[in-house]
Design an enzyme around this catalytic site. Sequence first.
Site, PDB file in Angstrom:
ATOM      1  N   ARG A  52       0.809  -1.225   0.000  1.00  0.00           N
ATOM      2  CA  ARG A  52       0.000   0.000   0.000  1.00  0.00           C
ATOM      3  C   ARG A  52       0.839   1.271   0.000  1.00  0.00           C
ATOM      4  NH1 ARG A  52      -3.927  -0.878   4.804  1.00  0.00           N
ATOM      5  NH2 ARG A  52      -2.495  -2.567   5.304  1.00  0.00           N
ATOM      6  N   GLN A 110      13.006 -14.228   5.725  1.00  0.00           N
ATOM      7  CA  GLN A 110      11.740 -14.954   5.622  1.00  0.00           C
ATOM      8  C   GLN A 110      11.329 -14.825   4.163  1.00  0.00           C
ATOM      9  OE1 GLN A 110       8.237 -13.147   7.193  1.00  0.00           O
ATOM     10  NE2 GLN A 110       7.228 -15.097   7.664  1.00  0.00           N
ATOM     11  N   TYR A 137       7.267  -4.480  15.615  1.00  0.00           N
ATOM     12  CA  TYR A 137       7.016  -4.373  14.171  1.00  0.00           C
ATOM     13  C   TYR A 137       7.912  -3.272  13.592  1.00  0.00           C
ATOM     14  CZ  TYR A 137       2.577  -7.051  14.345  1.00  0.00           C
ATOM     15  OH  TYR A 137       1.617  -8.018  14.479  1.00  0.00           O
ATOM     16  N   GLY A 138       8.514  -3.549  12.469  1.00  0.00           N
ATOM     17  CA  GLY A 138       9.389  -2.558  11.826  1.00  0.00           C
ATOM     18  C   GLY A 138       8.654  -1.334  11.314  1.00  0.00           C
ATOM     19  N   GLU A 191      -8.598 -12.481  14.683  1.00  0.00           N
ATOM     20  CA  GLU A 191      -8.358 -11.563  13.572  1.00  0.00           C
ATOM     21  C   GLU A 191      -9.700 -11.118  12.988  1.00  0.00           C
ATOM     22  OE1 GLU A 191      -5.189 -10.362  12.508  1.00  0.00           O
ATOM     23  OE2 GLU A 191      -5.045 -11.134  14.545  1.00  0.00           O
ATOM     24  N   ARG A 370      27.698  26.695   2.386  1.00  0.00           N
ATOM     25  CA  ARG A 370      27.873  25.288   2.004  1.00  0.00           C
ATOM     26  C   ARG A 370      28.927  24.592   2.864  1.00  0.00           C
ATOM     27  NH1 ARG A 370      28.833  25.687  -4.189  1.00  0.00           N
ATOM     28  NH2 ARG A 370      29.350  23.498  -3.830  1.00  0.00           N
ATOM     29  N   SER A 442      33.483  46.493  -5.347  1.00  0.00           N
ATOM     30  CA  SER A 442      32.355  45.732  -5.902  1.00  0.00           C
ATOM     31  C   SER A 442      32.683  45.139  -7.267  1.00  0.00           C
ATOM     32  CB  SER A 442      31.146  46.656  -6.056  1.00  0.00           C
ATOM     33  OG  SER A 442      30.754  47.096  -4.779  1.00  0.00           O
ATOM     34  N   ARG A 477      41.373  47.676 -15.021  1.00  0.00           N
ATOM     35  CA  ARG A 477      40.188  48.257 -15.625  1.00  0.00           C
ATOM     36  C   ARG A 477      40.615  48.953 -16.908  1.00  0.00           C
ATOM     37  NH1 ARG A 477      37.953  52.412 -11.410  1.00  0.00           N
ATOM     38  NH2 ARG A 477      37.413  50.883  -9.856  1.00  0.00           N
TER      39      ARG A 477
HETATM   40  C1  UD1 Z   1      -1.314  -8.118  12.727  1.00  0.00           C
HETATM   41  C2  UD1 Z   1      -1.976  -8.928  13.833  1.00  0.00           C
HETATM   42  C3  UD1 Z   1      -3.227  -8.211  14.315  1.00  0.00           C
HETATM   43  C4  UD1 Z   1      -2.902  -6.815  14.765  1.00  0.00           C
HETATM   44  C5  UD1 Z   1      -2.168  -6.062  13.676  1.00  0.00           C
HETATM   45  C6  UD1 Z   1      -1.642  -4.756  14.202  1.00  0.00           C
HETATM   46  C7  UD1 Z   1      -1.482 -11.249  13.357  1.00  0.00           C
HETATM   47  C8  UD1 Z   1      -1.999 -12.513  12.789  1.00  0.00           C
HETATM   48  N1  UD1 Z   1      -2.310 -10.225  13.311  1.00  0.00           N
HETATM   49  O1  UD1 Z   1      -2.240  -8.088  11.642  1.00  0.00           O
HETATM   50  O2  UD1 Z   1      -3.817  -8.945  15.375  1.00  0.00           O
HETATM   51  O3  UD1 Z   1      -4.073  -6.133  15.133  1.00  0.00           O
HETATM   52  O4  UD1 Z   1      -1.028  -6.811  13.218  1.00  0.00           O
HETATM   53  O5  UD1 Z   1      -1.096  -4.013  13.151  1.00  0.00           O
HETATM   54  O6  UD1 Z   1      -0.381 -11.229  13.857  1.00  0.00           O
HETATM   55  N2  UD1 Z   1       5.194  -9.677   8.834  1.00  0.00           N
HETATM   56  C9  UD1 Z   1       6.312 -10.427   8.540  1.00  0.00           C
HETATM   57  N3  UD1 Z   1       6.142 -11.654   7.974  1.00  0.00           N
HETATM   58  C10 UD1 Z   1       4.934 -12.157   7.676  1.00  0.00           C
HETATM   59  C11 UD1 Z   1       3.793 -11.383   7.969  1.00  0.00           C
HETATM   60  C12 UD1 Z   1       3.952 -10.139   8.560  1.00  0.00           C
HETATM   61  O7  UD1 Z   1       7.426 -10.007   8.790  1.00  0.00           O
HETATM   62  O8  UD1 Z   1       4.884 -13.282   7.168  1.00  0.00           O
HETATM   63  C13 UD1 Z   1       5.363  -8.359   9.469  1.00  0.00           C
HETATM   64  C14 UD1 Z   1       4.922  -7.191   8.617  1.00  0.00           C
HETATM   65  O9  UD1 Z   1       6.020  -6.661   7.894  1.00  0.00           O
HETATM   66  C15 UD1 Z   1       4.427  -6.199   9.652  1.00  0.00           C
HETATM   67  C16 UD1 Z   1       3.942  -7.079  10.795  1.00  0.00           C
HETATM   68  O10 UD1 Z   1       4.562  -8.319  10.614  1.00  0.00           O
HETATM   69  O11 UD1 Z   1       5.457  -5.375  10.146  1.00  0.00           O
HETATM   70  C17 UD1 Z   1       2.434  -7.214  10.802  1.00  0.00           C
HETATM   71  O12 UD1 Z   1       2.026  -7.781   9.608  1.00  0.00           O
HETATM   72  P1  UD1 Z   1       0.660  -7.385   8.926  1.00  0.00           P
HETATM   73  O13 UD1 Z   1       0.468  -8.214   7.724  1.00  0.00           O
HETATM   74  O14 UD1 Z   1       0.565  -5.924   8.801  1.00  0.00           O
HETATM   75  O15 UD1 Z   1      -0.348  -7.907  10.049  1.00  0.00           O
HETATM   76  P2  UD1 Z   1      -1.864  -7.571  10.158  1.00  0.00           P
HETATM   77  O16 UD1 Z   1      -2.624  -8.411   9.221  1.00  0.00           O
HETATM   78  O17 UD1 Z   1      -2.045  -6.099  10.087  1.00  0.00           O
HETATM   79 CA    CA Z   2      -0.407  -3.959   9.556  1.00  0.00          CA
END
Ligand code: UD1
Ligand code: CA
Length: 495
Positions: A52, A110, A137-138, A191, A370, A442, A477
């Site tokens: 997205r 992964q 989460y990153g 979920e 600079r 100048s 000049r």
């Molecule tokens: C996940 C949670 C949900 C929570 C939400 C918050 C699960 C099943 N669901 O859903 O309960 O409300 O986050 O934002 O955990 N990622 C990986 N590898 C994967 C899948 C995801 O590294 O295989 C990472 C993504 O980069 C991201 C994070 O995990 O940083 C969350 O993944 P995302 O797919 O956004 O999870 P949600 O479906 O939003």
């Molecule tokens: Ca998410």
Amino acid sequence: MLCLSGFKPGGENFLPQACCFSRQEFSTTLVRERARNMAISVVILAAGQGTRMRSALPKVLHILGGKPLLEHVCERARELNPERIAIVYGHGGEAVLRRFSAWPVIWVEQALQLGTGHAVAQALPHFPSNTTVLVLYGDVPLLRQETLQKLLAVVDEDVPALGLLTALLPDPTGYGRIVRDGQGQVLRIVEERDASVEERQIREVNTGILAAPAGRLATWLAQLNNDNAQGEYYLTDVVAMAVQEGVTVKAISAPAEEVAGVNDKRQLAQLERVYQRHQAEDLMIKGVTLRDPDRFDLRGQIEAIGRDVEIDVNVVLEGSIRLGNRVRIGPNVILKDVEIGDEVEILANSLVEQAKVGARCRIGPFARIRPETVLAEEAHIGNFVEVKKSSIGSGSKVNHLSYIGDSEVGSGVNIGAGTITCNYDGVSKHKTVIEDGAFIGSDTQLVAPVRVGREATIGAGSTITKDAPAGKLTLSRCQQVTIEHWQRPVKPKGR
Ligand code: UD1
Ligand code: CA
């Protein structure tokens, strides 16, 4: 190198492919000692595609407050002083690795994103089994350290325990919901796509951030299946498993703003404003006057700031910034990697980069300083003046429409409007030296390499190609002549 500890959850899907970096490069700037003894390991999930964002750049490399999202998260992790940090990467991983190759973290690939549970399972074999695992989460960059400490305390108090970070949202759409029993005990996470109509009414959501003992987590992850609406291995399913085993599950609630994630450019911009607002407030608490905190951007680090500093609207501060006492910064000024002395005034629309500015200097409006420039105290750099890789002595003035490059300018020098140092011959750069007390008329061109002696005067409009001796007037000049009987051409009538 790292020793890998015993457990290996799950079947083939769960086999990790890892590379790691030595801990020697570890810079200890932000590391604070943790109050408790519990050892922790942090896994940062960053393998998601981030479709997205509609960008070629991996999501976690998008910039918030001047640095990538992942860097914010990693800083929070490092402040906890963990045993290990593992980053699970996937889509666009090479770019992430390249950007952060020097980080002392374990990189875990992964290749296929089979879900958050699968992602955490890839990292677990790299963690000592007696540590507490914290999942971050990153793409959730605004977490505060205090909140993470609260979450970790849950796991510290009861052994074993699982700590969940939750948030109460007015609109919980898209999030996993926290399902509790009649006594308010957490039972499981469902979920959105798997939730019943009633469950969807729950406004308490899973932020995704949790903490649990590594050993237990490994056992739970090994039991995960992907029998759900998305066909993924959900990390969230470990909650029900913990409850079933009688493990304490405690939810810690965080402000929505702090646990907000970035999924698209709109959210990135929203979080940028939140981040900037926090920084602005922090500065105002320290005594800085911000004319409008909503029009202030700090995309770096303020290393030092004096008293009674005033910052007008639309100022952008980047990189490493040091500001002395009573510094005044006008509107639309950009400062990057600067050290600014006491009582300096930087007027509107000026850009100062990689420069050291002495006390009581005045810069701008519309000046460009600079890299590798050093201004001694009370130097004045005026409008439409560009200074590059030059030193300007104390009290010297370059007030209008000039270019000063690769120059060494003494003190008490006056450089007239429109003066240019011709520092480049098309191949090499050459140096101009202007000694103390010189006066440059100048519209002079100083063709480098060239030296103007102490107290020398250069007549306006000169092109100086040879050294000008101290104390004398030098000019180049044409003689001024007046042509008699010359007639201006006249347009014939009717044309
Ligand atoms: C996940 C949670 C949900 C929570 C939400 C918050 C699960 C099943 N669901 O859903 O309960 O409300 O986050 O934002 O955990 N990622 C990986 N590898 C994967 C899948 C995801 O590294 O295989 C990472 C993504 O980069 C991201 C994070 O995990 O940083 C969350 O993944 P995302 O797919 O956004 O999870 P949600 O479906 O939003
Ligand atoms: Ca998410």
